[in-house]
Scaffold this motif. Structure first.
Motif, PDB file in Angstrom:
ATOM      1  N   ARG A 199     -43.669 -41.875  -6.026  1.00  0.00           N
ATOM      2  CA  ARG A 199     -44.773 -42.819  -6.073  1.00  0.00           C
ATOM      3  C   ARG A 199     -45.898 -42.310  -6.963  1.00  0.00           C
ATOM      4  O   ARG A 199     -45.907 -41.161  -7.408  1.00  0.00           O
ATOM      5  CB  ARG A 199     -45.272 -43.098  -4.654  1.00  0.00           C
ATOM      6  N   LEU A 200     -46.867 -43.190  -7.214  1.00  0.00           N
ATOM      7  CA  LEU A 200     -47.974 -42.894  -8.118  1.00  0.00           C
ATOM      8  C   LEU A 200     -48.751 -41.651  -7.705  1.00  0.00           C
ATOM      9  O   LEU A 200     -49.096 -40.812  -8.545  1.00  0.00           O
ATOM     10  CB  LEU A 200     -48.918 -44.104  -8.180  1.00  0.00           C
ATOM     11  N   ASP A 201     -49.049 -41.495  -6.406  1.00  0.00           N
ATOM     12  CA  ASP A 201     -49.844 -40.345  -5.983  1.00  0.00           C
ATOM     13  C   ASP A 201     -49.122 -39.037  -6.262  1.00  0.00           C
ATOM     14  O   ASP A 201     -49.757 -38.020  -6.567  1.00  0.00           O
ATOM     15  CB  ASP A 201     -50.230 -40.459  -4.508  1.00  0.00           C
ATOM     16  N   GLU A 202     -47.789 -39.054  -6.172  1.00  0.00           N
ATOM     17  CA  GLU A 202     -47.019 -37.846  -6.465  1.00  0.00           C
ATOM     18  C   GLU A 202     -47.070 -37.524  -7.955  1.00  0.00           C
ATOM     19  O   GLU A 202     -47.307 -36.375  -8.347  1.00  0.00           O
ATOM     20  CB  GLU A 202     -45.571 -38.034  -5.998  1.00  0.00           C
ATOM     21  N   TYR A 203     -46.848 -38.521  -8.793  1.00  0.00           N
ATOM     22  CA  TYR A 203     -46.972 -38.326 -10.243  1.00  0.00           C
ATOM     23  C   TYR A 203     -48.364 -37.807 -10.594  1.00  0.00           C
ATOM     24  O   TYR A 203     -48.511 -36.894 -11.414  1.00  0.00           O
ATOM     25  CB  TYR A 203     -46.737 -39.637 -10.980  1.00  0.00           C
ATOM     26  N   SER A 204     -49.381 -38.402 -10.009  1.00  0.00           N
ATOM     27  CA  SER A 204     -50.755 -37.997 -10.317  1.00  0.00           C
ATOM     28  C   SER A 204     -50.992 -36.538  -9.978  1.00  0.00           C
ATOM     29  O   SER A 204     -51.700 -35.826 -10.699  1.00  0.00           O
ATOM     30  CB  SER A 204     -51.750 -38.875  -9.545  1.00  0.00           C
ATOM     31  N   ALA A 205     -50.356 -36.064  -8.895  1.00  0.00           N
ATOM     32  CA  ALA A 205     -50.540 -34.681  -8.458  1.00  0.00           C
ATOM     33  C   ALA A 205     -49.783 -33.709  -9.351  1.00  0.00           C
ATOM     34  O   ALA A 205     -50.360 -32.760  -9.887  1.00  0.00           O
ATOM     35  CB  ALA A 205     -50.104 -34.523  -7.008  1.00  0.00           C
ATOM     36  N   PHE A 206     -48.477 -33.930  -9.532  1.00  0.00           N
ATOM     37  CA  PHE A 206     -47.728 -32.902 -10.259  1.00  0.00           C
ATOM     38  C   PHE A 206     -47.781 -33.048 -11.772  1.00  0.00           C
ATOM     39  O   PHE A 206     -47.351 -32.153 -12.498  1.00  0.00           O
ATOM     40  CB  PHE A 206     -46.283 -32.744  -9.758  1.00  0.00           C
ATOM     41  N   PHE A 207     -48.364 -34.135 -12.275  1.00  0.00           N
ATOM     42  CA  PHE A 207     -48.616 -34.254 -13.713  1.00  0.00           C
ATOM     43  C   PHE A 207     -50.099 -34.139 -14.059  1.00  0.00           C
ATOM     44  O   PHE A 207     -50.476 -34.308 -15.221  1.00  0.00           O
ATOM     45  CB  PHE A 207     -48.074 -35.578 -14.249  1.00  0.00           C
ATOM     46  N   ALA A 208     -50.945 -33.890 -13.066  1.00  0.00           N
ATOM     47  CA  ALA A 208     -52.384 -33.727 -13.297  1.00  0.00           C
ATOM     48  C   ALA A 208     -52.926 -34.855 -14.166  1.00  0.00           C
ATOM     49  O   ALA A 208     -53.471 -34.643 -15.243  1.00  0.00           O
ATOM     50  CB  ALA A 208     -52.659 -32.366 -13.952  1.00  0.00           C
ATOM     51  N   LEU A 209     -52.825 -36.088 -13.683  1.00  0.00           N
ATOM     52  CA  LEU A 209     -53.131 -37.265 -14.488  1.00  0.00           C
ATOM     53  C   LEU A 209     -54.590 -37.713 -14.413  1.00  0.00           C
ATOM     54  O   LEU A 209     -54.924 -38.776 -14.933  1.00  0.00           O
ATOM     55  CB  LEU A 209     -52.230 -38.434 -14.053  1.00  0.00           C
TER      56      LEU A 209
END
Length: 238
Positions: free
Chosen positions: A26-36
């Motif tokens: 999900r978006l929150d996971e991408y945001s965390a591990f890709f530092a978005l």
């Protein structure tokens, strides 16, 4: 709950998987591990190997210009769901039996991970089978169906390095060169394989990309699930 005898030894491969699995995030996971946090809505973003992730759907709802590419998008939605259902038991069993190799603060339990993967699948399929269908293109590394520098940022989640036992070093180099052909920047996470070992491909990949003239480095992210998987690879045009 899956009920199997938990192994009492280390060093085995708990994940018995048949190839790359359709296990979306999900978006929150991408945001965390890709530092978005530094990415602005006007950025053109490509999710490479996105599978049944809901990132493209959720980010688009926030106004981002996002596309995703994966060979599975050639399939109908019902087939994608069937593949998810077929592989989920092996993934759940692997997570349960290898629990000692993970930090559980972010997710809590294997059951909660499964629920989040199912949420991602349902959000993805709603978009894929509905108004967002044009966001998803069938294609695969190392030959993407996009023009040069079509995107500002490309993201590769849980594909390269993670499946390093199946995808060799030459493939990793070709794949990242292709990703850099279509984007000005590429971020890859994680940099360990399915058994949690640092990828043996990473040094050669970084060296090859640096020789190509790109700025290459690893950066710490505020996310850790696999023990030691706390860095992403970041490749940029100079």
């Amino acid at each position: 709950m899956i009920t199997k005898t938990r192994p009492n030894f280390r060093g085995q491969t708990e994940f018995k998987l048949d190839g790359i699995v359709p296990w979306g995030r999900r978006l929150d996971e991408y945001s965390a591990f890709f530092a978005l946090k530094d990415i602005l809505p006007r950025a053109r973003i490509l999710d490479i190997g996105g599978g049944p992730s809901s990132f493209a759907c959720e980010a688009a709802q926030l106004g981002f210009d996002v596309h995703a590419v994966d060979p599975i998008y050639a399939c109908e939605g019902r087939v994608i769901r069937e593949r998810f259902d077929a592989t989920a038991p092996a993934m759940r069993t692997g997570l349960w039996s290898a629990a000692y190799r993970f930090k559980w603060k972010y997710y809590g339990s294997e059951e909660q991970i499964y629920r989040r993967r199912l949420e991602a699948l349902n959000l993805f399929l709603g978009d894929f089978e509905g108004a967002g269908r044009e966001r998803y293109l069938s294609g695969a590394l190392p030959d993407l169906p996009f023009g040069d520098r079509a995107f500002d940022l490309a993201l590769i989640s849980h594909l390269l390095f993670l499946y390093g036992d199946e995808l060799d070093g030459d493939f990793h180099i070709l794949a990242l060169r292709e990703a850099m052909r279509v984007a000005d920047e590429v971020r890859v996470f994680p940099l360990v394989n399915l058994d949690g070992r640092p990828s043996s491909h990473l040094p050669d990949v970084m060296r090859a990309l640096a020789d190509d003239g790109f700025e290459v480095g690893t950066e710490l992210v505020d996310f850790e699930f696999q023990l030691g998987a706390t860095r992403m690879l970041r490749v940029r045009r100079v």
